[in-house]
Design a protein around this motif. Structure first.
Motif, PDB file in Angstrom:
ATOM      1  N   VAL A 205      89.239 -63.161  29.689  1.00  0.00           N
ATOM      2  CA  VAL A 205      89.773 -64.315  28.962  1.00  0.00           C
ATOM      3  C   VAL A 205      89.348 -65.614  29.634  1.00  0.00           C
ATOM      4  O   VAL A 205      88.978 -66.588  28.970  1.00  0.00           O
ATOM      5  N   ARG A 206      89.390 -65.668  30.959  1.00  0.00           N
ATOM      6  CA  ARG A 206      88.999 -66.885  31.680  1.00  0.00           C
ATOM      7  C   ARG A 206      87.529 -67.220  31.433  1.00  0.00           C
ATOM      8  O   ARG A 206      87.173 -68.383  31.245  1.00  0.00           O
ATOM      9  N   TYR A 207      86.699 -66.193  31.456  1.00  0.00           N
ATOM     10  CA  TYR A 207      85.284 -66.412  31.171  1.00  0.00           C
ATOM     11  C   TYR A 207      85.092 -66.927  29.747  1.00  0.00           C
ATOM     12  O   TYR A 207      84.271 -67.808  29.502  1.00  0.00           O
ATOM     13  N   GLN A 208      85.869 -66.372  28.808  1.00  0.00           N
ATOM     14  CA  GLN A 208      85.707 -66.795  27.425  1.00  0.00           C
ATOM     15  C   GLN A 208      86.182 -68.226  27.220  1.00  0.00           C
ATOM     16  O   GLN A 208      85.590 -68.979  26.435  1.00  0.00           O
ATOM     17  N   ILE A 209      87.239 -68.622  27.920  1.00  0.00           N
ATOM     18  CA  ILE A 209      87.687 -70.017  27.860  1.00  0.00           C
ATOM     19  C   ILE A 209      86.575 -70.929  28.364  1.00  0.00           C
ATOM     20  O   ILE A 209      86.288 -71.975  27.777  1.00  0.00           O
ATOM     21  N   MET A 210      85.949 -70.533  29.475  1.00  0.00           N
ATOM     22  CA  MET A 210      84.825 -71.301  30.009  1.00  0.00           C
ATOM     23  C   MET A 210      83.714 -71.429  28.968  1.00  0.00           C
ATOM     24  O   MET A 210      83.170 -72.523  28.752  1.00  0.00           O
ATOM     25  N   VAL A 211      83.405 -70.313  28.293  1.00  0.00           N
ATOM     26  CA  VAL A 211      82.332 -70.311  27.299  1.00  0.00           C
ATOM     27  C   VAL A 211      82.673 -71.229  26.131  1.00  0.00           C
ATOM     28  O   VAL A 211      81.844 -72.029  25.687  1.00  0.00           O
ATOM     29  N   MET A 212      83.889 -71.136  25.621  1.00  0.00           N
ATOM     30  CA  MET A 212      84.271 -71.955  24.469  1.00  0.00           C
ATOM     31  C   MET A 212      84.227 -73.439  24.808  1.00  0.00           C
ATOM     32  O   MET A 212      83.767 -74.262  24.007  1.00  0.00           O
ATOM     33  N   LEU A 213      84.693 -73.788  25.993  1.00  0.00           N
ATOM     34  CA  LEU A 213      84.696 -75.194  26.401  1.00  0.00           C
ATOM     35  C   LEU A 213      83.284 -75.719  26.626  1.00  0.00           C
ATOM     36  O   LEU A 213      82.951 -76.844  26.227  1.00  0.00           O
ATOM     37  N   MET A 214      82.431 -74.900  27.245  1.00  0.00           N
ATOM     38  CA  MET A 214      81.068 -75.381  27.516  1.00  0.00           C
ATOM     39  C   MET A 214      80.280 -75.502  26.210  1.00  0.00           C
ATOM     40  O   MET A 214      79.435 -76.400  26.065  1.00  0.00           O
ATOM     41  N   ILE A 215      80.551 -74.630  25.241  1.00  0.00           N
ATOM     42  CA  ILE A 215      79.871 -74.706  23.955  1.00  0.00           C
ATOM     43  C   ILE A 215      80.299 -75.959  23.192  1.00  0.00           C
ATOM     44  O   ILE A 215      79.469 -76.689  22.639  1.00  0.00           O
ATOM     45  N   LEU A 216      81.601 -76.214  23.164  1.00  0.00           N
ATOM     46  CA  LEU A 216      82.106 -77.406  22.480  1.00  0.00           C
ATOM     47  C   LEU A 216      81.558 -78.665  23.133  1.00  0.00           C
ATOM     48  O   LEU A 216      81.099 -79.584  22.444  1.00  0.00           O
TER      49      LEU A 216
END
Length: 237
Positions: A205-216
């Motif tokens: 989940v932490r990795y996915q939060i990182m991914v979503m934020l970096m994509i946005l």
């Protein structure tokens, strides 16, 4: 927790070609385009098979110069593909696309590499290349949507400010939808891959939060820069 990965044979992959075949039939009948989808699928297969061998070599080489070369190729390819839906392409548009993805992409990539993950070494290819790929790809798609929408709005006689607002909003629709849907409707790629490989879901989940934020962040900045660069073209023309 089971940490094994299911082995997928080439023959097993044919199962997912069944829904793809349905899409191909519908696409060909409704659009009368008999080439684009086949060409896209062909390129996808060739590119992925080749990148498998290339990544194996890169991971073994452990060279920062080779990683930089790969990132440069990815960036150039992304900036060229970005303008595919645009009807009126001129040289400065390619430069705008390159600059926008470069600035937005590397800014977010730097935050992840040197901040969130603190990679050592910074060019660790197993992390850097996949993360850069996600950033560049999403920035490319966002800029591509904004470029097509901006051209459409200008052709309708709308002014730069209105066209910019509409284009920026349209470009971020897929990403904003993903923010609403993640964890509720879908488990995105990185999170799914980690869970399948046996990683603790809370870590995934932490990795996915990182991914979503970096994509946005990368997509939003890239689109903003692209649209700002277009202002000069509008004034000159």
């Amino acid at each position: 927790m089971n940490t094994s990965i299911y082995n997928i044979s080439l023959l097993d992959l044919l199962w997912v070609m069944i829904p793809v075949a349905v899409v191909i039939v519908v696409y060909m009948r409704w659009t009368q385009d008999k080439a684009t989808l086949f060409y896209a699928l062909f390129r996808m297969l060739i590119q992925l098979m080749l990148i498998g061998y290339v990544l194996t070599y890169i991971f073994d080489a452990d060279s920062p110069y080779l990683v930089i070369l790969i990132l440069s190729i990815m960036l150039i390819a992304a900036s060229m593909i970005t303008l595919r839906p645009v009807q009126k392409r001129y040289k400065s548009l390619y430069f705008h696309a390159f600059i926008s993805i470069f600035v937005g992409g590397f800014f977010s990539l730097g935050m992840v590499v040197f901040g969130v993950l603190d990679l050592n070494p910074w060019y660790e290819p197993r992390f850097l290349i996949p993360i850069a790929g996600m950033i560049f790809a999403n920035s490319m798609n966002a800029v591509s949507i904004s470029a097509e929408r901006f051209e459409s709005e200008i052709s309708r006689g709308n002014g730069y400010i209105d066209a910019r607002a509409t284009s920026y909003k349209a470009a971020l629709i897929p990403i904003i939808n993903a923010l609403f849907a993640v964890g509720l409707v879908s488990l995105p790629g990185m999170m799914t891959g980690q869970i399948l490989s046996g990683v603790d879901p809370l870590i995934a989940v932490r990795y996915q939060i990182m991914v979503m934020l970096m994509i946005l962040g990368s997509a939003g900045i890239s689109v903003a820069i692209y649209l700002l660069l277009l202002k000069k073209d509008i004034i000159e023309n």
